[in-house]
Scaffold this motif. Structure first.
Motif, PDB file in Angstrom:
ATOM      1  N   TRP A   1      15.066  -5.954  -0.895  1.00 50.64           N
ATOM      2  CA  TRP A   1      15.240  -4.534  -0.601  1.00 50.64           C
ATOM      3  C   TRP A   1      13.927  -3.833  -0.307  1.00 50.64           C
ATOM      4  CZ3 TRP A   1      19.465  -2.376   0.962  1.00 50.64           C
ATOM      5  CH2 TRP A   1      20.711  -2.878   0.561  1.00 50.64           C
ATOM      6  N   THR A   2      12.858  -4.189  -1.048  1.00 48.28           N
ATOM      7  CA  THR A   2      11.567  -3.535  -0.762  1.00 48.28           C
ATOM      8  C   THR A   2      11.053  -3.958   0.614  1.00 48.28           C
ATOM      9  OG1 THR A   2      10.504  -5.284  -2.091  1.00 48.28           O
ATOM     10  CG2 THR A   2      10.813  -3.147  -3.129  1.00 48.28           C
ATOM     11  N   ALA A   3      11.296  -5.210   1.000  1.00 50.65           N
ATOM     12  CA  ALA A   3      10.915  -5.643   2.347  1.00 50.65           C
ATOM     13  C   ALA A   3      11.655  -4.832   3.406  1.00 50.65           C
ATOM     14  CB  ALA A   3      11.203  -7.135   2.525  1.00 50.65           C
ATOM     15  N   LEU A   4      12.955  -4.621   3.192  1.00 54.68           N
ATOM     16  CA  LEU A   4      13.742  -3.812   4.128  1.00 54.68           C
ATOM     17  C   LEU A   4      13.244  -2.371   4.163  1.00 54.68           C
ATOM     18  CD1 LEU A   4      17.370  -5.114   3.409  1.00 54.68           C
ATOM     19  CD2 LEU A   4      15.995  -5.515   5.468  1.00 54.68           C
ATOM     20  N   CYS A   5      12.913  -1.821   2.983  1.00 56.00           N
ATOM     21  CA  CYS A   5      12.397  -0.443   2.930  1.00 56.00           C
ATOM     22  C   CYS A   5      11.084  -0.313   3.690  1.00 56.00           C
ATOM     23  CB  CYS A   5      12.198  -0.013   1.478  1.00 56.00           C
ATOM     24  SG  CYS A   5      13.719   0.283   0.556  1.00 56.00           S
ATOM     25  N   LEU A   6      10.208  -1.299   3.555  1.00 55.28           N
ATOM     26  CA  LEU A   6       8.932  -1.261   4.264  1.00 55.28           C
ATOM     27  C   LEU A   6       9.137  -1.313   5.768  1.00 55.28           C
ATOM     28  CD1 LEU A   6       6.852  -3.634   1.959  1.00 55.28           C
ATOM     29  CD2 LEU A   6       6.497  -1.180   2.270  1.00 55.28           C
ATOM     30  N   VAL A   7      10.138  -2.087   6.203  1.00 54.90           N
ATOM     31  CA  VAL A   7      10.440  -2.161   7.634  1.00 54.90           C
ATOM     32  C   VAL A   7      10.997  -0.834   8.130  1.00 54.90           C
ATOM     33  CG1 VAL A   7      11.914  -3.243   9.363  1.00 54.90           C
ATOM     34  CG2 VAL A   7      10.777  -4.655   7.637  1.00 54.90           C
ATOM     35  N   VAL A   8      11.964  -0.278   7.378  1.00 54.86           N
ATOM     36  CA  VAL A   8      12.604   0.980   7.782  1.00 54.86           C
ATOM     37  C   VAL A   8      11.591   2.117   7.808  1.00 54.86           C
ATOM     38  CG1 VAL A   8      14.300   2.717   7.102  1.00 54.86           C
ATOM     39  CG2 VAL A   8      14.896   0.289   6.999  1.00 54.86           C
ATOM     40  N   LEU A   9      10.692   2.140   6.822  1.00 53.45           N
ATOM     41  CA  LEU A   9       9.689   3.201   6.742  1.00 53.45           C
ATOM     42  C   LEU A   9       8.476   2.926   7.633  1.00 53.45           C
ATOM     43  CD1 LEU A   9       9.769   3.811   2.875  1.00 53.45           C
ATOM     44  CD2 LEU A   9      10.792   5.242   4.659  1.00 53.45           C
TER      45      LEU A   9
ATOM     46  N   GLN B   1       6.151   0.720   7.438  1.00 57.50           N
ATOM     47  CA  GLN B   1       4.902   0.450   6.728  1.00 57.50           C
ATOM     48  C   GLN B   1       4.302  -0.887   7.146  1.00 57.50           C
ATOM     49  OE1 GLN B   1       3.493   2.677   4.478  1.00 57.50           O
ATOM     50  NE2 GLN B   1       5.109   4.048   5.179  1.00 57.50           N
ATOM     51  N   GLY B   2       5.158  -1.795   7.638  1.00 60.50           N
ATOM     52  CA  GLY B   2       4.680  -3.093   8.075  1.00 60.50           C
ATOM     53  C   GLY B   2       4.181  -3.940   6.923  1.00 60.50           C
ATOM     54  N   PHE B   3       3.528  -5.064   7.258  1.00 59.54           N
ATOM     55  CA  PHE B   3       3.024  -5.983   6.243  1.00 59.54           C
ATOM     56  C   PHE B   3       1.565  -6.360   6.505  1.00 59.54           C
ATOM     57  CE2 PHE B   3       7.605  -6.486   6.515  1.00 59.54           C
ATOM     58  CZ  PHE B   3       7.976  -6.422   5.187  1.00 59.54           C
ATOM     59  N   GLY B   4       0.911  -5.591   7.383  1.00 55.79           N
ATOM     60  CA  GLY B   4      -0.493  -5.862   7.664  1.00 55.79           C
ATOM     61  C   GLY B   4      -1.402  -5.606   6.477  1.00 55.79           C
ATOM     62  N   TRP B   5      -0.933  -4.853   5.506  1.00 55.55           N
ATOM     63  CA  TRP B   5      -1.728  -4.524   4.326  1.00 55.55           C
ATOM     64  C   TRP B   5      -1.780  -5.661   3.313  1.00 55.55           C
ATOM     65  CZ3 TRP B   5       1.294  -5.087   0.082  1.00 55.55           C
ATOM     66  CH2 TRP B   5       2.681  -5.038   0.287  1.00 55.55           C
ATOM     67  N   VAL B   6      -0.907  -6.678   3.480  1.00 56.70           N
ATOM     68  CA  VAL B   6      -0.790  -7.732   2.472  1.00 56.70           C
ATOM     69  C   VAL B   6      -2.087  -8.522   2.335  1.00 56.70           C
ATOM     70  CG1 VAL B   6       0.396  -9.858   1.824  1.00 56.70           C
ATOM     71  CG2 VAL B   6       1.703  -7.922   2.738  1.00 56.70           C
ATOM     72  N   ARG B   7      -2.651  -8.975   3.454  1.00 55.28           N
ATOM     73  CA  ARG B   7      -3.870  -9.796   3.392  1.00 55.28           C
ATOM     74  C   ARG B   7      -5.030  -9.047   2.734  1.00 55.28           C
ATOM     75  NH1 ARG B   7      -5.485 -14.391   6.099  1.00 55.28           N
ATOM     76  NH2 ARG B   7      -3.599 -14.285   7.405  1.00 55.28           N
ATOM     77  N   PRO B   8      -5.334  -7.779   3.140  1.00 52.98           N
ATOM     78  CA  PRO B   8      -6.423  -7.063   2.445  1.00 52.98           C
ATOM     79  C   PRO B   8      -6.122  -6.834   0.962  1.00 52.98           C
ATOM     80  CG  PRO B   8      -5.902  -6.004   4.540  1.00 52.98           C
ATOM     81  CD  PRO B   8      -4.842  -7.018   4.308  1.00 52.98           C
ATOM     82  N   ALA B   9      -4.848  -6.620   0.634  1.00 53.34           N
ATOM     83  CA  ALA B   9      -4.487  -6.361  -0.760  1.00 53.34           C
ATOM     84  C   ALA B   9      -4.720  -7.573  -1.646  1.00 53.34           C
ATOM     85  CB  ALA B   9      -3.028  -5.926  -0.850  1.00 53.34           C
ATOM     86  N   LEU B  10      -4.615  -8.771  -1.069  1.00 56.42           N
ATOM     87  CA  LEU B  10      -4.776  -9.999  -1.842  1.00 56.42           C
ATOM     88  C   LEU B  10      -6.181 -10.578  -1.752  1.00 56.42           C
ATOM     89  CD1 LEU B  10      -1.432 -11.806  -0.951  1.00 56.42           C
ATOM     90  CD2 LEU B  10      -1.940 -10.397  -2.946  1.00 56.42           C
ATOM     91  N   ALA B  11      -7.042  -9.948  -0.935  1.00 53.95           N
ATOM     92  CA  ALA B  11      -8.387 -10.485  -0.719  1.00 53.95           C
ATOM     93  C   ALA B  11      -9.308 -10.153  -1.887  1.00 53.95           C
ATOM     94  CB  ALA B  11      -8.968  -9.925   0.581  1.00 53.95           C
TER      95      ALA B  11
END
Length: 286
Positions: A36-44, A46-56
């Motif tokens: 559901w959070t993945a779907l919310c990020l898509v609908v809003l 927000q994308g997923f480009g932030w994932v790599r910097p967040a885990l770096a």
């Protein structure tokens, strides 16, 4: 208001899943929270480009620890509701804001004013009183308060918005959750797919988790901290009322002595928060 009300009526939802083992319910919650959070990020958008910097740069460590701690918190809350300890869970969330003051002092060098110390000590006396008469269940309240307080510390260190943080926490725990669900299914202990109602509740559990977090994130951008702190007590108040009036949970007389002290401690805490909010805004300009 909507976020806190939803959190306050959570016991009514988890009680509907009483046929399932709390471990199964927790595993399903993580899996569907990720979906559901993945779907919310898509609908809003927000994308997923932030994932790599967040885990770096080792930033994934507090996020992983946060996922473990929130698993303990969620599991304990589900267990409390499904085993008739909703009142104890509400006490945990009454204590949590005061515990946050202590953690803020320890981990972020935040100073406590006289209202903060007074509120924390008063609530502590209330918890000790309750523990004296019901030591065999007060651990539920303390574990909920402590785990959520530590979760807040880790989230502050990670510095991610609510939905993004919940997505990564759910993703971290989803592989283990899937293993648990597969093993329970093979052993004939799983409930997913056995009926449309319980299957639908499992699916909705992720949405139930994500929606109030998103609402809270939106409100926190435009509301004063004092008001957010005051509204926070809507949740445990509703949980307490549900435990007493809906689930007909019986509590001993020491609760009626200790709870007013906890509430008084919360009130002192709020007075301090509201006072700091007025001082930070300064005098109004004419």
């Amino acid at each position: 208001m909507a976020a806190y009300v939803l959190w306050g009526v959570f016991p009514l939802f988890w009680a509907l899943l009483g046929a399932a083992n709390p471990i199964e319910t927790l595993a399903e919650r993580f899996v569907w929270s990720a979906v559901w959070t993945a779907l919310c990020l898509v609908v809003l958008r927000q994308g997923f480009g932030w994932v790599r910097p967040a885990l770096a740069g080792g930033q994934w460590v507090p996020l992983l620890l946060a996922s473990i701690v929130i698993a303990v918190n969620w599991g304990m809350f589900i267990f409390a509701v499904q085993t008739g300890h909703t009142v104890e869970s509400s006490l945990g969330y009454f204590i949590n804001p005061l515990l946050n003051l202590v953690f803020g002092r320890i981990f972020f060098s935040e100073r406590l004013d006289r209202w903060g110390w007074g509120g924390a000590l008063t609530a502590l006396v209330g918890v000790v009183v309750i523990s004296w008469g019901s030591w065999h269940t007060v651990w539920i309240s303390l574990l909920l308060a402590t785990s959520f307080g530590i979760y807040g510390v880790l989230k502050k260190k990670a510095q991610l918005p609510a939905l993004q943080g919940l997505f990564l926490e759910s993703v971290f725990m989803t592989p283990l959750a899937l293993v648990v669900l597969v093993v329970m299914g093979v052993m004939g202990l799983g409930h997913f797919g056995l009926g449309w109602s319980i299957t639908a509740l499992f699916v909705v559990s992720g949405l139930v988790t994500a929606v109030p977090l998103w609402l809270f994130a939106q409100a926190a951008r435009g509301l004063p901290l004092g008001l957010l702190g005051m509204l926070q007590f809507i949740g445990p108040t509703l949980q307490l009322l549900i435990g007493l009036l809906v689930f007909h949970q019986q509590i001993s007389w020491v609760w009626w002595v200790g709870l007013p002290l906890v509430w008084l401690g919360c009130a002192l805490y709020l007075v301090g928060v509201l006072g700091r909010g007025r001082r930070s805004r300064g005098p109004a300009r004419g």
